[in-house]
Design an enzyme around this catalytic site. Structure first.
Site, PDB file in Angstrom:
ATOM      1  N   ASP A 132      -5.775 -10.329 -15.491  1.00 52.27           N
ATOM      2  CA  ASP A 132      -6.863 -11.269 -15.225  1.00 52.27           C
ATOM      3  C   ASP A 132      -8.055 -10.778 -16.029  1.00 52.27           C
ATOM      4  OD1 ASP A 132      -8.355 -13.231 -13.764  1.00 52.27           O
ATOM      5  OD2 ASP A 132      -7.049 -12.864 -12.046  1.00 52.27           O
TER       6      ASP A 132
ATOM      7  N   ASP B  63     -10.560 -16.079 -16.133  1.00 54.61           N
ATOM      8  CA  ASP B  63     -11.253 -16.545 -14.939  1.00 54.61           C
ATOM      9  C   ASP B  63     -12.366 -17.556 -15.279  1.00 54.61           C
ATOM     10  OD1 ASP B  63     -11.661 -16.032 -12.017  1.00 54.61           O
ATOM     11  OD2 ASP B  63     -13.665 -15.444 -12.698  1.00 54.61           O
TER      12      ASP B  63
ATOM     13  N   GLU C 290      -8.294 -20.546 -16.424  1.00 51.54           N
ATOM     14  CA  GLU C 290      -8.604 -21.155 -15.130  1.00 51.54           C
ATOM     15  C   GLU C 290      -9.772 -22.094 -15.377  1.00 51.54           C
ATOM     16  OE1 GLU C 290     -10.029 -20.249 -10.572  1.00 51.54           O
ATOM     17  OE2 GLU C 290     -11.048 -19.384 -12.290  1.00 51.54           O
TER      18      GLU C 290
ATOM     19  N   HIS D 167      -4.660 -17.156  -4.781  1.00 56.50           N
ATOM     20  CA  HIS D 167      -5.490 -16.356  -3.875  1.00 56.50           C
ATOM     21  C   HIS D 167      -6.772 -17.083  -3.461  1.00 56.50           C
ATOM     22  CE1 HIS D 167      -7.093 -16.006  -7.827  1.00 56.50           C
ATOM     23  NE2 HIS D 167      -8.207 -15.474  -7.356  1.00 56.50           N
ATOM     24  N   ASP D 168      -7.034 -18.254  -4.031  1.00 53.99           N
ATOM     25  CA  ASP D 168      -8.247 -19.013  -3.684  1.00 53.99           C
ATOM     26  C   ASP D 168      -7.948 -20.233  -2.819  1.00 53.99           C
ATOM     27  OD1 ASP D 168      -9.888 -17.360  -5.223  1.00 53.99           O
ATOM     28  OD2 ASP D 168      -9.589 -18.575  -7.018  1.00 53.99           O
TER      29      ASP D 168
ATOM     30  N   ASP E 111       0.840  -1.204   0.000  1.00 50.62           N
ATOM     31  CA  ASP E 111       0.000   0.000   0.000  1.00 50.62           C
ATOM     32  C   ASP E 111       0.875   1.254   0.000  1.00 50.62           C
ATOM     33  OD1 ASP E 111      -1.923   1.930   0.419  1.00 50.62           O
ATOM     34  OD2 ASP E 111      -2.132   1.514   2.558  1.00 50.62           O
TER      35      ASP E 111
HETATM   36  C1  NOJ Z   1     -12.039 -17.648  -9.678  1.00 49.42           C
HETATM   37  C2  NOJ Z   1     -11.237 -16.593  -8.978  1.00 49.42           C
HETATM   38  O1  NOJ Z   1      -9.916 -16.990  -8.859  1.00 49.42           O
HETATM   39  C3  NOJ Z   1     -11.938 -16.346  -7.668  1.00 49.42           C
HETATM   40  O2  NOJ Z   1     -11.166 -15.552  -6.791  1.00 49.42           O
HETATM   41  C4  NOJ Z   1     -13.288 -15.758  -7.945  1.00 49.42           C
HETATM   42  O3  NOJ Z   1     -13.996 -15.623  -6.743  1.00 49.42           O
HETATM   43  C5  NOJ Z   1     -14.096 -16.637  -8.889  1.00 49.42           C
HETATM   44  N1  NOJ Z   1     -13.319 -17.137  -9.983  1.00 49.42           N
HETATM   45  C6  NOJ Z   1     -15.256 -15.878  -9.455  1.00 49.42           C
HETATM   46  O4  NOJ Z   1     -14.808 -14.898 -10.335  1.00 49.42           O
END
Ligand code: NOJ
Length: 563
Positions: free
Chosen positions: A98, A199, A255, A330-331, A21
């Protein structure tokens, strides 16, 4: 084999909100990333994948796009973005954006118009169906919990949202939708970016009948068999390729959650002109039991994990395609907390996993903080959570009476929540880990005292320095990039070993995935012997006498150059 630039790239994924930041509002931003380009260079990164930075109300941290051609205010403006691209390119680092083709925000101009009446040009940009007030048009579940349909009072119809209510699904069967999205993609590529991460791209084609799902799919949810790798997916991707990627030197990374091996093969087979590589999910779902996100992690077997890696490498070999390799993003929870041992062997197991990521075949994707051995977060109250998925799922369970308070799901959240990977990067041991001068949007992990960039730079045995060594080794040994993947000891439950056979040399990776010692007969594994040890995750190894049998320590990783 074509040697496209992205095959030899080492990728670093930046989740901008949590990276750095610059203006003290507690949220990472684009100028903050610019301040850290030296760090990316120091690591040896060739390509950055930036999570969404488009204008968004942030229901799902930018995966709900309000305007694809504008930068999110919290992150800066288009000038900041252009400066970032220029700085990266100047240092020889490429940039992948992305792109979110499956849904927009409900605040996107298209959806606002679409909502207004039952017949307007934009109505068919989304999925509107009638159902009745008590029952939605079908029984599909949202990936984030609850029904995938939301009733809208204004026109008394439902719209489909596979993710949150603020992420209505776009109707790709409408050619206008596809045209608009391709235009946006071209607009960004014309600005000079080097490709896209797409995505949930294998969700874009739905079975047009939108049938009820009588079975439960992965994660115990209903509907996925009617939208994962759907009926027109390949023709849409081929069209996208013609309209967007053809004639450009840009990479297309898909993805593809829940993708099957057969469909996956089609996405990456070069002659089909669809995608360059995909993120498959088998190795980030194999340890889930039926409770999905709310399950306790299942005891998993190394043989299963090895089999998954081999399976996808066979797909690449068979099709002439390429793999995208990742262990976290990040997921997903932090990989050292998931596949390693963050309590007793954090350093060793983080390095072991790094060795797997950077020496197995495919383009490696490092998720920010992974190179420090960052761990999951000890959440103790729902108020600490920010992730729409975790919060929605928790509220759903409460609504159904399955849980009463956070305590009951605490362990699961600590293990599974996406927020584990979204805590700020730990730059220093100081206030807010040097991430912000303000109040961070999500808590900083208390282990910043010992795990942080400043300390790890100084410590030659740190996880960070090990990543640097691995990245530079990868650049010095082509076998690690283009070499053939040859798995060894398939049935062993402790050792993950494989060769990378290149044109001029072969490299052997040996990983002890157990927390105990393990003796191994090297002469059996490599009868011709070895030329030298390239790297080990235990410092000061005295290996001279270990020519025939090797004694591996807990979570030990070794890399040998073979005769
Ligand atoms: C996959 C992304 O990586 C995730 O963070 C997101 O919540 C879902 N797709 C929906 O866009």
């Amino acid at each position: 084999m074509n040697k496209e630039w992205w095959k030899k790239a080492v990728v670093y994924q930046i989740y901008p909100r949590s990276f750095n930041d610059s203006n003290g509002d507690g949220i990472g931003d684009l100028p903050g990333i610019r301040e850290k380009i030296d760090y990316l260079e120091y690591l040896g990164i060739d390509l950055v994948w930036l999570n969404p930075v488009y204008d968004s109300p942030n229901d799902d941290n930018g995966y709900d796009v309000r305007n694809y051609r504008k930068i999110m205010d919290e992150f800066g403006d288009m000038g900041d973005w252009e400066a970032l691209l220029e700085d990266l390119h100047e240092r020889g680092i490429k940039l992948v954006m992305d792109f979110i083709p499956n849904h927009t925000s409900d605040e996107h101009r298209w959806f606002r118009k679409s909502r207004k009446s039952r017949d307007n040009k934009y109505r068919d940009y989304y999925f509107w169906r009638s159902g009745n007030e008590k029952e939605p048009p079908n029984n599909w579940d949202s990936v984030f919990g609850g029904s995938a349909w939301k009733f809208d009072d204004l026109t008394r119809e439902y719209y489909l949202h596979l993710f949150s209510r603020k992420q209505p699904d776009l109707n790709w069967d409408n050619p206008e939708v596809r045209k608009e999205l391709y235009e946006i993609m071209n607009w960004w590529l014309d600005k000079g970016i080097d490709g896209f991460r797409l995505d949930v791209v294998n969700f874009i084609s739905k079975n047009p009948k939108l049938p009820d799902d009588t079975t439960r799919g992965p994660y115990g949810s209903r509907g996925s068999k009617y939208y994962v790798d759907g009926p027109n997916i390949h023709s849409y991707l081929q069209e996208m390729n013609r309209k967007v990627f053809a004639g450009r030197d840009a990479v297309a990374i898909g993805e593809t959650p829940l993708v099957s091996v057969d469909e996956g093969a089609k996405y990456v087979e070069p002659s089909r002109n669809e995608l360059d590589m995909i993120f498959q999910f088998d190795h980030v779902t194999f340890d889930l039991d039926d409770g999905g996100f709310w399950s306790h992690p299942k005891d998993w077997n190394l043989t299963e994990l090895k089999d998954i890696f081999s399976r996808w490498r066979k797909v690449a070999a068979r099709t002439g395609g390429w793999n995208a390799t990742y262990l976290s993003n990040h997921d997903q929870p932090r990989m050292v907390s998931r596949l390693g041992d963050d309590a007793n062997f954090r350093r060793e197991s983080a390095k072991l996993l790094a060795t797997l990521l950077l020496t197995i075949s495919g383009t490696p994707f490092i998720y920010q903080g992974e190179e420090l051995g960052m761990t999951n977060y000890p959440f103790s109250d729902i108020s600490e959570l920010r992730d729409v998925q975790t919060i929605n799922q928790f509220n759903e369970m409460k609504k159904k009476g399955e849980v009463e308070d956070f305590e009951e799901v605490k362990d699961k959240v600590r293990f599974w929540s996406r927020d584990n990977a979204r805590t700020p990067i730990q730059w220093t041991s100081g206030e807010n880990a040097g991430f912000t001068k303000g109040e961070p949007w999500i808590n900083v992990n208390p282990n910043k005292e010992s795990i942080n960039v400043e300390a790890e730079k100084k410590d030659e045995n740190s996880v960070l320095n090990y990543y640097r060594d691995l990245i530079s080794l990868r650049k010095d040994h082509e076998a690690l990039i283009y070499g053939k993947y040859e798995p060894l000891m398939d049935d062993d439950e402790e050792i993950f070993a494989f060769k990378r056979r290149g044109k001029d040399e072969t490299v052997l990776t040996v990983l002890n995935f157990s927390d105990g010692k393990r003796e191994l007969s090297l002469s059996k594994l490599i009868p011709k012997g070895w030329r030298g040890l390239l790297l080990s995750n235990y410092p000061d190894e005295n290996l001279d006498e270990e020519r025939t049998n090797i004694n591996l320590k807990p979570y030990e990783a070794r890399l040998y150059l073979l005769e």
